[in-house]
Scaffold this motif. Sequence first.
Motif, short mmCIF file in Angstrom:
data_model
loop_
_atom_site.label_atom_id
_atom_site.label_comp_id
_atom_site.label_asym_id
_atom_site.label_seq_id
_atom_site.Cartn_x
_atom_site.Cartn_y
_atom_site.Cartn_z
N LEU A 115 49.51 -12.27 6.98
CA LEU A 115 48.80 -13.36 6.93
C LEU A 115 48.96 -14.38 5.90
N PRO A 116 48.98 -15.59 6.48
CA PRO A 116 48.96 -16.65 5.26
C PRO A 116 47.84 -16.72 4.39
N THR A 117 48.08 -17.85 3.43
CA THR A 117 46.97 -17.79 2.59
C THR A 117 47.04 -19.20 2.11
N LEU A 118 45.94 -20.23 2.17
CA LEU A 118 45.99 -21.49 1.65
C LEU A 118 45.11 -21.63 0.41
N CYS A 119 43.92 -22.02 0.40
CA CYS A 119 43.18 -22.14 -0.81
C CYS A 119 42.54 -20.82 -1.06
N GLY A 120 42.53 -20.02 -0.04
CA GLY A 120 42.05 -18.43 -0.23
C GLY A 120 42.47 -17.63 1.06
N ASN A 121 41.29 -16.78 1.38
CA ASN A 121 41.76 -15.84 2.42
C ASN A 121 41.16 -16.50 3.93
N GLU A 122 41.71 -17.67 4.21
CA GLU A 122 41.06 -18.15 5.35
C GLU A 122 41.42 -17.51 6.65
#
Length: 251
Positions: A93-100
């Motif tokens: 799973l990718p993350t951006l600012c957090g655990n979106e």
Amino acid sequence: MSRYALSPTTRALILPLLGTVALSTACTAGEGGSDPTPSAASTTSTPTAAPSPTDQPSASAGAPTTIPTSAFVELPSELRKSPRRPTRVAEALPTLCGNEFGTGGRQVTASAAMTLTYKKAGEPDSNTPQGMIHQTIFTFEGDGASDYLRRLRAAVQACPSYDQGGTKVTVGSKAVPGVGDEALLVTRTWPATSLNGERTGGEGAAQIAVARVDGVVTVLDDQGWEGSSGNPATLDRTLRDGVRAIDAWQG
């Protein structure tokens, strides 16, 4: 009576205490185990593979509790650099600012992931790969899949940019019409650099595609090889093929 023998009254007091100690020890022994890696053969999810470490999947009579390998997309031979391989959900799973992308909640009944390594069409297998696509599949009970997409859209909109190793990554998103019941495309862009880390004046980009098919959601995270840009055409084809694979699995 031997001087070491216990009276009936003393035995009656000690035995329940021994039973309590044994029960307490049995409960404690199961709390420190590690999560096993999903096997390649079954691609079966476990509760510890849920998208959020605090959320445990729940069983449902109408929602799948295992995900077969056939539910995952396979790259066409001209793009396939190496066979797909099972991957832990937390790593895929990718993350951006957090655990979106890890907000499935308690309505998740199963989750599993695969990694696809692709090349440019027509290139020999000896060449460096062009990129990798991490595919995660979640199954939900009730309205869990729709709720996941709703929360994801809001979370992505709340993260217009983030810092990655000192580099600002800009985030954009848009709907993808005609794919599954609903689909979202998230684009990440950053200042491009050369192999030695110097800015080239251009931009690097990679995309994440998410699609819902009834109560199933798939997340496809495209990453260019060694920090380079991904391939939007390959991701788009993989997204559509992935939706068809889920449709076939669901029957």
